[in-house]
Scaffold this motif. Structure first.
Motif, mmCIF file in Angstrom:
data_model
loop_
_atom_site.group_PDB
_atom_site.id
_atom_site.type_symbol
_atom_site.label_atom_id
_atom_site.label_comp_id
_atom_site.label_asym_id
_atom_site.label_seq_id
_atom_site.Cartn_x
_atom_site.Cartn_y
_atom_site.Cartn_z
ATOM 1 N N GLU A 1 -6.671 2.007 8.532
ATOM 2 C CA GLU A 1 -6.100 1.154 9.147
ATOM 3 C C GLU A 1 -5.767 0.103 9.505
ATOM 4 O OE1 GLU A 1 -7.912 3.318 12.255
ATOM 5 O OE2 GLU A 1 -6.798 4.282 13.062
ATOM 6 N N LEU A 2 -7.665 -0.616 8.956
ATOM 7 C CA LEU A 2 -7.188 -1.843 9.106
ATOM 8 C C LEU A 2 -5.942 -2.262 7.810
ATOM 9 C CD1 LEU A 2 -11.250 -2.983 9.105
ATOM 10 C CD2 LEU A 2 -9.482 -3.273 10.714
ATOM 11 N N SER A 3 -6.277 -1.171 6.610
ATOM 12 C CA SER A 3 -4.802 -1.874 5.857
ATOM 13 C C SER A 3 -4.103 -1.899 6.369
ATOM 14 C CB SER A 3 -5.174 -0.716 4.217
ATOM 15 O OG SER A 3 -6.224 -1.027 3.794
ATOM 16 N N GLY A 4 -3.545 -0.782 6.927
ATOM 17 C CA GLY A 4 -2.138 -1.052 7.550
ATOM 18 C C GLY A 4 -1.817 -1.812 8.810
ATOM 19 N N ILE A 5 -3.058 -2.168 9.343
ATOM 20 C CA ILE A 5 -2.956 -3.575 10.641
ATOM 21 C C ILE A 5 -2.580 -4.937 9.881
ATOM 22 C CG2 ILE A 5 -4.218 -5.354 11.311
ATOM 23 C CD1 ILE A 5 -5.855 -3.756 12.989
ATOM 24 N N ILE A 6 -3.371 -4.303 8.273
ATOM 25 C CA ILE A 6 -3.170 -6.484 7.054
ATOM 26 C C ILE A 6 -1.557 -6.428 6.921
ATOM 27 C CG2 ILE A 6 -3.352 -7.196 4.910
ATOM 28 C CD1 ILE A 6 -6.384 -6.169 5.414
ATOM 29 N N ASP A 7 -1.352 -5.135 6.559
ATOM 30 C CA ASP A 7 0.886 -4.774 5.594
ATOM 31 C C ASP A 7 1.143 -4.796 7.015
ATOM 32 O OD1 ASP A 7 1.926 -3.591 4.229
ATOM 33 O OD2 ASP A 7 2.900 -1.728 6.089
ATOM 34 N N ILE B 1 1.107 -1.218 0.026
ATOM 35 C CA ILE B 1 -0.314 -0.039 -0.492
ATOM 36 C C ILE B 1 0.958 0.800 0.402
ATOM 37 C CG2 ILE B 1 -2.183 -0.760 1.042
ATOM 38 C CD1 ILE B 1 -0.872 0.080 4.338
ATOM 39 N N PRO B 2 0.504 2.387 -0.682
ATOM 40 C CA PRO B 2 0.913 3.403 -0.388
ATOM 41 C C PRO B 2 1.494 3.939 0.958
ATOM 42 C CG PRO B 2 -1.214 4.050 -2.038
ATOM 43 C CD PRO B 2 -0.945 2.040 -1.212
ATOM 44 N N HIS B 3 2.329 3.888 1.634
ATOM 45 C CA HIS B 3 2.230 4.332 3.404
ATOM 46 C C HIS B 3 2.174 5.441 3.797
ATOM 47 C CE1 HIS B 3 3.446 0.299 4.310
ATOM 48 N NE2 HIS B 3 4.002 0.050 3.332
#
Lengths: 114, 235
Positions: free
Chosen positions: B220-226, B151-153
């Motif tokens: 936030e959920l994408s960050g957790i996945i990442d 993902i584009p952090h």
């Protein structure tokens, strides 16, 4: 009178509790916790149910007197989100444990710690 | 074996106890007091058709701010627990052809569906949290299908912070205009969309708040996945 929804919710809670008590794999215990959570949510929603009424979305034919209790549903919405957050935290702790000890079995982890 | 038998016996006891406790609760009967007030007044007070979202955003908006904070703390906690100095994705196999082709086709539509869910929160079941989770599943699909996708952090972190502040800002504007936090000035003062109830452009600030929540939960959920899919690499 215990209805079928109460019965389902209680049995879900008990199934989850069984997994937490008996299983030794951390991931299985976490799955048990999630099942327990589902049971509690089902219980809350079914407490707010009113026989013969429809969802609390006011549209044609559904006035304020034909809708079920919306408050438990709003609470369960909150509970689901918190549940996802705690599950994510617990999973990352499990990941760290697996990295450190090379196993997810709680008894082995306890033995390895001495 | 003994442990299992003991567990089953104690479970039966607990189950009997819960069932006894709940036997007194009447099921399927109308015993609403607060909720009846909400249901009677939800249309003229908030402009939303869906009473659940009206309660979550308008009547209990402050709780929802706390809920978003809990989610933020959880995502930060996952980041802190899984923090390493050098880490990258170490996925070894590309997804199968079905997965990659399906992902290429479906990702825009999954995101569109998520956006639909959180924009129409005041009309249909759904809202910011399910919409955001749907958007996060789109990123999960990308992560599963392609070994190098990330993902584009920078953009994600900035979006996360900005929408978090936007929620507080909406609340503070309400405080400045109407005298209390999260005052719905769009509906109460402007009366925007009064003759439009039940359509998209109504519901006061519920669509705005839910867009904010949807973006925040999605990032936030994408960050957790990442965080969960990355491993330490030794160099």
């Amino acid at each position: 009178m215990i209805s079928v929804y109460y019965f389902g919710a209680i049995s879900l809670i008990l199934i989850g509790l069984y997994a937490v008590l008996v299983k030794k794999n951390l991931l299985k215990m976490l799955i048990g916790l999630s099942i327990m959570e589902t049971g509690v949510n089902l219980l809350l929603v079914s407490v707010g149910y009113v026989a013969g009424r429809s969802a609390p979305i006011l549209s044609e034919g559904i006035g304020p007197n034909q809708a079920v209790d919306p408050i438990p549903q709003a609470l369960v919405l909150t509970a689901i989100v918190i549940g996802v957050a705690t599950t994510a935290m617990a999973l990352s702790v499990a990941m760290i444990l697996h990295e450190k000890y090379g196993t997810l079995n709680v008894e082995e982890i306890r033995r390895l710690r001495g | 074996m003994l442990k299992r038998a003991l567990a089953i016996i104690s479970l039966l006891l607990i189950g009997y106890w819960i069932a006894q406790g709940l036997a007194g609760v009447p099921f399927g009967q109308d015993r609403m007091l607060v909720a009846q007030y909400y249901l009677d007044h939800v249309k003229e007070q908030t402009g939303a058709v869906n009473a659940v979202t009206a309660i979550v955003v308008n009547y209990r908006g402050f709780d929802t701010l706390g809920e978003v904070t809990v989610l933020f703390i959880a995502s930060t906690g996952v980041g802190a627990l899984l923090w390493r100095r050098k880490k990258q994705r170490t996925a070894k196999t590309e997804g199968s052809i079905v997965l990659t082709t399906g992902t290429r086709l479906l990702v825009p539509f999954v995101m569109l569906f998520g956006a639909y869910i959180f924009i129409h929160g005041h009309l249909t079941p759904g809202g910011g949290f399910p919409g955001g989770a749907t958007i996060a599943t789109a990123f999960l699909l990308l992560y599963m299908a392609f070994t190098t996708y990330e993902i584009p952090h920078k953009a994600f972190e900035k979006t996360e912070g900005a929408v978090g502040m936007a929620y507080v800002l909406v609340g503070l504007i309400g405080l400045a205009i109407g005298g209390y936090f999260l005052y719905d000035w769009i509906w109460q003062d402007w009366g925007f969309g009064v003759d439009n109830i039940g359509r998209l452009l109504s519901g006061g600030f519920i669509p705005i708040i839910y867009t904010i929540i949807g973006l925040k939960v999605g990032t936030e959920l994408s960050g957790i996945i990442d965080n969960m899919l990355k491993e330490e690499v030794s160099k």
